[in-house]
Scaffold this active site. Structure first.
Site, PDB file in Angstrom:
ATOM      1  N   SER A 139       0.859  -1.192   0.000  1.00 44.84           N
ATOM      2  CA  SER A 139       0.000   0.000   0.000  1.00 44.84           C
ATOM      3  C   SER A 139       0.894   1.241   0.000  1.00 44.84           C
ATOM      4  CB  SER A 139      -0.848  -0.013   1.277  1.00 44.84           C
ATOM      5  OG  SER A 139      -1.519   1.221   1.455  1.00 44.84           O
ATOM      6  N   TYR A 152      -2.605  -0.382  10.652  1.00 46.15           N
ATOM      7  CA  TYR A 152      -2.608  -0.731   9.221  1.00 46.15           C
ATOM      8  C   TYR A 152      -1.273  -0.310   8.569  1.00 46.15           C
ATOM      9  CZ  TYR A 152      -4.186  -1.019   4.338  1.00 46.15           C
ATOM     10  OH  TYR A 152      -4.310  -1.333   2.996  1.00 46.15           O
TER      11      TYR A 152
HETATM   12  P1  NDP Z   1     -11.302  -6.340  -0.478  1.00 49.33           P
HETATM   13  O1  NDP Z   1     -11.889  -6.177   0.868  1.00 49.33           O
HETATM   14  O2  NDP Z   1     -12.190  -6.414  -1.661  1.00 49.33           O
HETATM   15  O3  NDP Z   1     -10.362  -7.617  -0.522  1.00 49.33           O
HETATM   16  C1  NDP Z   1      -9.741  -8.198   0.585  1.00 49.33           C
HETATM   17  C2  NDP Z   1      -9.809  -9.697   0.405  1.00 49.33           C
HETATM   18  O4  NDP Z   1      -9.069 -10.324   1.443  1.00 49.33           O
HETATM   19  C3  NDP Z   1     -11.240 -10.205   0.465  1.00 49.33           C
HETATM   20  O5  NDP Z   1     -11.522 -10.965  -0.685  1.00 49.33           O
HETATM   21  C4  NDP Z   1     -11.273 -11.052   1.725  1.00 49.33           C
HETATM   22  O6  NDP Z   1     -12.107 -12.185   1.516  1.00 49.33           O
HETATM   23  C5  NDP Z   1      -9.792 -11.437   1.904  1.00 49.33           C
HETATM   24  N1  NDP Z   1      -9.465 -11.676   3.291  1.00 49.33           N
HETATM   25  C6  NDP Z   1      -9.519 -10.807   4.335  1.00 49.33           C
HETATM   26  N2  NDP Z   1      -9.159 -11.403   5.469  1.00 49.33           N
HETATM   27  C7  NDP Z   1      -8.852 -12.686   5.138  1.00 49.33           C
HETATM   28  C8  NDP Z   1      -8.421 -13.808   5.886  1.00 49.33           C
HETATM   29  N3  NDP Z   1      -8.241 -13.765   7.209  1.00 49.33           N
HETATM   30  N4  NDP Z   1      -8.191 -14.969   5.222  1.00 49.33           N
HETATM   31  C9  NDP Z   1      -8.377 -15.049   3.886  1.00 49.33           C
HETATM   32  N5  NDP Z   1      -8.781 -14.028   3.132  1.00 49.33           N
HETATM   33  C10 NDP Z   1      -9.026 -12.857   3.761  1.00 49.33           C
HETATM   34  O7  NDP Z   1     -10.303  -5.126  -0.636  1.00 49.33           O
HETATM   35  P2  NDP Z   1      -9.096  -4.844  -1.638  1.00 49.33           P
HETATM   36  O8  NDP Z   1      -9.191  -5.634  -2.871  1.00 49.33           O
HETATM   37  O9  NDP Z   1      -8.999  -3.389  -1.729  1.00 49.33           O
HETATM   38  O10 NDP Z   1      -7.853  -5.350  -0.772  1.00 49.33           O
HETATM   39  C11 NDP Z   1      -6.853  -6.220  -1.254  1.00 49.33           C
HETATM   40  C12 NDP Z   1      -5.517  -5.799  -0.714  1.00 49.33           C
HETATM   41  O11 NDP Z   1      -5.200  -4.513  -1.213  1.00 49.33           O
HETATM   42  C13 NDP Z   1      -5.445  -5.688   0.815  1.00 49.33           C
HETATM   43  O12 NDP Z   1      -4.242  -6.260   1.273  1.00 49.33           O
HETATM   44  C14 NDP Z   1      -5.442  -4.185   1.045  1.00 49.33           C
HETATM   45  O13 NDP Z   1      -4.798  -3.843   2.235  1.00 49.33           O
HETATM   46  C15 NDP Z   1      -4.701  -3.707  -0.170  1.00 49.33           C
HETATM   47  N6  NDP Z   1      -4.907  -2.311  -0.496  1.00 49.33           N
HETATM   48  C16 NDP Z   1      -6.165  -1.819  -0.732  1.00 49.33           C
HETATM   49  C17 NDP Z   1      -6.349  -0.479  -0.989  1.00 49.33           C
HETATM   50  C18 NDP Z   1      -7.692   0.111  -1.222  1.00 49.33           C
HETATM   51  O14 NDP Z   1      -7.804   1.334  -1.316  1.00 49.33           O
HETATM   52  N7  NDP Z   1      -8.748  -0.663  -1.348  1.00 49.33           N
HETATM   53  C19 NDP Z   1      -5.201   0.443  -1.050  1.00 49.33           C
HETATM   54  C20 NDP Z   1      -3.918  -0.183  -0.818  1.00 49.33           C
HETATM   55  C21 NDP Z   1      -3.790  -1.509  -0.549  1.00 49.33           C
HETATM   56  P3  NDP Z   1     -12.927 -12.900   2.701  1.00 49.33           P
HETATM   57  O15 NDP Z   1     -13.525 -11.787   3.513  1.00 49.33           O
HETATM   58  O16 NDP Z   1     -13.906 -13.758   2.017  1.00 49.33           O
HETATM   59  O17 NDP Z   1     -11.894 -13.684   3.435  1.00 49.33           O
END
Ligand code: NDP
Length: 255
Positions: A139, A152
């Site tokens: 990020s 975070y």
């Molecule tokens: P989402 O919330 O759409 O995606 C996060 C995914 O992680 C979900 O599909 C969720 O699925 C999965 N997840 C969360 N916790 C767990 C767990 N314990 N075990 C397995 N899977 C897990 O958001 P984003 O696509 O935005 O996020 C993806 C990545 O990008 C993250 O690491 C985030 O920090 C990073 N990011 C996002 C930004 C943004 O602005 N959105 C900016 C910078 C970085 P489920 O709940 O089904 O497990």
């Protein structure tokens, strides 16, 4: 070796049911990769798999034993893991003086310790590949402090430290290790941030969304497909000398 294709290569993606993970699945499948799609909720994973194909594997990445068995399931379905996309993550916010230890532990467990576990489980396979690829979804919070999100930002700084260290450690092998560092992306995570800001501040959802959107210097949210496209680029055999990079995709915020 096909240098601009992932034909037949096994890519495992965590958090593949939504947002950046689902977009990465689409890009890698388009380049010919065989996918293993991991996450906690089955339904969104199945929705991703409907368009990308691949093996759906329910896995909470905070459970190290489950990561081990899930990665074995992935190997049984698709062979050795040649590409690992460590994407699963969660975000929360709180002023530091009100931040609870449980919240700190939850964020660190999902965003950092799980990344260690996933990388550790896959490293043997990745090193055996003629073109192993490990990409961490970090990020812009890996690169600077974030008010109200110390946990975070700390987890994402740690993730980048892990990525860079592995890149240096394995620089003489066929494995590359890189990170992508997005600004605010148009995904469910950002929707949740908007809802949280609106609830805490009493501002309308629209106002909260434009406040968050304007945190990107571009004044717009990043398209998850654009992050996925960079992930694909990092995974191509052609790009064996991009190693230890932290690629910002943030509409100029870090300029
Ligand atoms: P989402 O919330 O759409 O995606 C996060 C995914 O992680 C979900 O599909 C969720 O699925 C999965 N997840 C969360 N916790 C767990 C767990 N314990 N075990 C397995 N899977 C897990 O958001 P984003 O696509 O935005 O996020 C993806 C990545 O990008 C993250 O690491 C985030 O920090 C990073 N990011 C996002 C930004 C943004 O602005 N959105 C900016 C910078 C970085 P489920 O709940 O089904 O497990």
């Amino acid at each position: 070796m096909q240098r601009r294709s992932l034909e037949g290569r096994h890519a495992l993606i965590t958090g593949a049911g939504s947002g950046i993970g689902a977009a990465a699945a689409a890009e890698l499948a388009g380049a010919g990769a065989k996918l293993s799609l991991l996450g906690r909720r089955l339904e969104p994973l199945q929705a991703t798999a409907q368009t990308t194909g691949g093996e759906v594997i329910q896995c909470d990445v905070t459970d190290a034993d489950r990561i081990a068995s899930a990665f074995d399931e992935a190997r049984s379905a698709n062979g050795p893991i040649e590409i690992l996309i460590v994407n699963a993550g969660i975000a929360e916010s709180a002023p530091f003086h009100k931040m609870k230890r449980e919240a700190w532990d939850r964020i660190l467990a999902t965003n950092l310790t799980a990344a260690f576990e996933c990388a550790h489980q896959a490293i043997g396979d990745l090193l055996k590949s003629d073109s192993g690829r490990l990409v961490f979804v970090a990020s812009v919070a890996s690169l600077r402090g974030v008010p109200y999100a110390a946990h975070y930002a700390a987890s994402k700084h740690g993730l980048l430290g892990l990525a860079r260290s592995l890149a240096a450690e394995y620089a003489k092998t066929n494995l590359t290790v890189n990170a992508v560092c997005p600004g605010y992306v148009d995904t469910p995570m950002t929707d949740q941030s908007v809802a949280r800001v609106s609830e805490i501040t009493g501002r309308s959802e629209g106002d909260a969304r434009s406040a968050i959107t304007n945190m990107n210097l571009s004044g717009r949210l990043v398209d998850p497909a654009a992050i996925a496209n960079i992930i694909l680029m990092l995974c191509l055999p052609l790009n064996r000398d991009i190693n230890g990079a932290a690629v910002t995709i943030d509409g100029g915020t870090s300029a």
